[in-house]
Design a protein around this motif. Structure first.
Motif, mmCIF file in Angstrom:
data_model
loop_
_atom_site.group_PDB
_atom_site.id
_atom_site.type_symbol
_atom_site.label_atom_id
_atom_site.label_comp_id
_atom_site.label_asym_id
_atom_site.label_seq_id
_atom_site.Cartn_x
_atom_site.Cartn_y
_atom_site.Cartn_z
ATOM 1 N N ALA A 20 0.843 -1.189 0.000
ATOM 2 C CA ALA A 20 0.000 0.000 0.000
ATOM 3 C C ALA A 20 0.881 1.242 0.000
ATOM 4 N N LEU A 21 0.376 2.303 -0.597
ATOM 5 C CA LEU A 21 1.100 3.576 -0.579
ATOM 6 C C LEU A 21 1.337 3.999 0.861
ATOM 7 N N GLY A 22 2.516 4.546 1.132
ATOM 8 C CA GLY A 22 2.839 5.053 2.453
ATOM 9 C C GLY A 22 3.435 4.029 3.404
ATOM 10 N N GLN A 23 3.487 2.743 3.009
ATOM 11 C CA GLN A 23 4.051 1.748 3.914
ATOM 12 C C GLN A 23 5.510 2.063 4.214
ATOM 13 N N PHE A 24 5.891 1.801 5.444
ATOM 14 C CA PHE A 24 7.241 2.027 5.942
ATOM 15 C C PHE A 24 8.197 1.036 5.284
ATOM 16 N N THR A 25 9.401 1.490 4.961
ATOM 17 C CA THR A 25 10.419 0.615 4.400
ATOM 18 C C THR A 25 11.747 0.814 5.121
ATOM 19 N N ARG A 26 12.589 -0.211 5.059
ATOM 20 C CA ARG A 26 13.969 -0.115 5.528
ATOM 21 C C ARG A 26 14.868 -0.412 4.346
ATOM 22 N N LEU A 27 15.797 0.481 4.086
ATOM 23 C CA LEU A 27 16.731 0.322 2.979
ATOM 24 C C LEU A 27 18.119 0.113 3.566
ATOM 25 N N SER A 28 18.823 -0.889 3.095
ATOM 26 C CA SER A 28 20.204 -1.087 3.547
ATOM 27 C C SER A 28 21.094 -1.215 2.318
ATOM 28 N N PHE A 29 22.303 -0.719 2.472
ATOM 29 C CA PHE A 29 23.230 -0.606 1.359
ATOM 30 C C PHE A 29 24.526 -1.316 1.698
ATOM 31 N N PRO A 30 25.136 -1.982 0.719
ATOM 32 C CA PRO A 30 26.382 -2.711 0.984
ATOM 33 C C PRO A 30 27.433 -1.810 1.625
ATOM 34 N N GLY A 31 28.034 -2.295 2.688
ATOM 35 C CA GLY A 31 29.112 -1.569 3.331
ATOM 36 C C GLY A 31 28.685 -0.409 4.211
ATOM 37 N N SER A 32 27.383 -0.112 4.262
ATOM 38 C CA SER A 32 26.952 1.049 5.039
ATOM 39 C C SER A 32 26.812 0.723 6.525
ATOM 40 N N GLY A 33 26.477 -0.524 6.836
ATOM 41 C CA GLY A 33 26.315 -0.926 8.228
ATOM 42 C C GLY A 33 25.063 -0.381 8.881
ATOM 43 N N GLY A 34 24.247 0.358 8.169
ATOM 44 C CA GLY A 34 23.031 0.919 8.748
ATOM 45 C C GLY A 34 21.872 0.837 7.781
ATOM 46 N N THR A 35 20.766 1.425 8.184
ATOM 47 C CA THR A 35 19.584 1.443 7.326
ATOM 48 C C THR A 35 19.080 2.869 7.184
ATOM 49 N N VAL A 36 18.323 3.082 6.117
ATOM 50 C CA VAL A 36 17.659 4.350 5.858
ATOM 51 C C VAL A 36 16.173 4.037 5.786
ATOM 52 N N GLU A 37 15.364 4.861 6.422
ATOM 53 C CA GLU A 37 13.923 4.649 6.376
ATOM 54 C C GLU A 37 13.350 5.319 5.137
ATOM 55 N N GLY A 38 12.314 4.718 4.602
ATOM 56 C CA GLY A 38 11.627 5.278 3.447
ATOM 57 C C GLY A 38 10.152 4.935 3.505
ATOM 58 N N ARG A 39 9.443 5.322 2.465
ATOM 59 C CA ARG A 39 8.005 5.040 2.346
ATOM 60 C C ARG A 39 7.685 4.651 0.916
ATOM 61 N N VAL A 40 6.719 3.750 0.738
ATOM 62 C CA VAL A 40 6.259 3.387 -0.595
ATOM 63 C C VAL A 40 5.569 4.608 -1.184
ATOM 64 N N SER A 41 6.091 5.084 -2.335
ATOM 65 C CA SER A 41 5.550 6.306 -2.941
ATOM 66 C C SER A 41 4.786 6.042 -4.238
ATOM 67 N N TYR A 42 4.941 4.849 -4.805
ATOM 68 C CA TYR A 42 4.254 4.522 -6.048
ATOM 69 C C TYR A 42 4.083 3.016 -6.138
ATOM 70 N N LEU A 43 2.914 2.595 -6.599
ATOM 71 C CA LEU A 43 2.636 1.189 -6.888
ATOM 72 C C LEU A 43 2.057 1.106 -8.292
ATOM 73 N N SER A 44 2.700 0.348 -9.141
ATOM 74 C CA SER A 44 2.176 0.174 -10.491
ATOM 75 C C SER A 44 0.819 -0.516 -10.419
ATOM 76 N N PRO A 45 -0.122 -0.104 -11.259
ATOM 77 C CA PRO A 45 -1.414 -0.785 -11.272
ATOM 78 C C PRO A 45 -1.362 -2.118 -12.028
ATOM 79 N N ARG A 46 -0.209 -2.426 -12.637
ATOM 80 C CA ARG A 46 -0.083 -3.628 -13.465
ATOM 81 C C ARG A 46 1.033 -4.554 -12.970
ATOM 82 N N ILE A 47 0.868 -5.820 -13.270
ATOM 83 C CA ILE A 47 1.909 -6.820 -13.074
ATOM 84 C C ILE A 47 2.595 -7.009 -14.420
ATOM 85 N N ASP A 48 3.908 -6.984 -14.441
ATOM 86 C CA ASP A 48 4.664 -7.218 -15.670
ATOM 87 C C ASP A 48 4.579 -8.710 -15.983
ATOM 88 N N THR A 49 3.943 -9.060 -17.106
ATOM 89 C CA THR A 49 3.744 -10.469 -17.437
ATOM 90 C C THR A 49 5.050 -11.175 -17.788
#
Length: 162
Positions: A20-49
Motif C-alpha cells: 500500500a502507498l505510504g508503507q514504511f520501508t527499511r533500505l540497507s546498502f552494501p558496506g553502510s552498516g546501517g539502514t535508511v527509512e523510506g516510504r512506498v511512494s508509487y505502486l504500479s497498477p499492473r503486473i509485468d507479465t
C-alpha cells in the motif's frame, strides 16, 4: 526512478496485493552498516507479465546521500506485530506439511508444532506454538529426546523485517 530521492524495484506478484502507498520501508546498502527509512511512494497498477513483478517506488529522505546505481536491499513492512516471536526460516522443519521447530526443555530436545507467517525473509514470525524464552534448536536437526547443552546463538547482523 523519477527523482534522486526514489528507488525503483519490483515485488513478486505473489506478495504485491499486501502493498500500500505510504508503507514504511527499511533500505540497507552494501558496506553502510546501517539502514535508511523510506516510504512506498508509487505502486504500479499492473503486473509485468514477463517478470511476474509489480513496480514499486520508495521515497527516502534527501539527507541520505546515496550514489546512483548503488545496490540496495529493500524491506517493506506490510504488518507490525508487537511482541512477535521470530525464528530463522531454517529452524522450521517440514514447513509445507506439518511445521515444527525443535526446542530444548529440561535439557532434552523436543518437537514443537508451530504456525508461522510466511514471507520472503530469512526469518519468519511464529504465531502459535512458541512462547517468549523458549529455546529453539538452530542448525542441524537433533535426535528427539537427546540431551543437549544450550549455547547462545550468534548475534544477528541486522533486524529482520517482513
Amino acid at each position: 526512478p523519477t527523482s534522486d530521492r526514489e528507488i525503483e524495484t519490483e515485488v513478486d506478484e505473489t506478495y504485491s496485493t499486501e502493498l500500500a502507498l505510504g508503507q514504511f520501508t527499511r533500505l540497507s546498502f552494501p558496506g553502510s552498516g546501517g539502514t535508511v527509512e523510506g516510504r512506498v511512494s508509487y505502486l504500479s497498477p499492473r503486473i509485468d507479465t514477463t517478470t511476474g513483478g509489480r513496480v514499486v517506488r520508495i521515497a527516502y529522505p534527501e539527507t541520505a546521500e546515496l550514489p546512483v546505481g548503488l545496490t540496495v536491499d529493500v524491506n517493506i513492512v506490510v504488518e507490525r506485530r508487537d511482541g512477535a516471536l521470530i525464528v530463522p526460516r531454517n529452524a522450521i522443519r517440514d514447513a509445507a506439511h506439518s511445521p515444527s521447530v525443535q526446542v530444548v526443555r529440561d535439557g532434552k530436545v523436543e518437537r514443537q508444532a508451530v504456525t508461522f507467517k510466511d514471507w520472503p525473509s530469512p526469518t519468519v514470525i511464529v504465531t502459535e506454538g512458541l512462547r517468549a524464552g523458549d529455546q529453539v534448536v538452530l542448525g542441524a536437526p537433533q535426535v528427539e529426546g537427546a540431551r543437549v547443552n544450550v549455547v547462545a546463538a550468534p548475534p544477528r547482523g541486522r533486524d529482520a523485517a517482513r
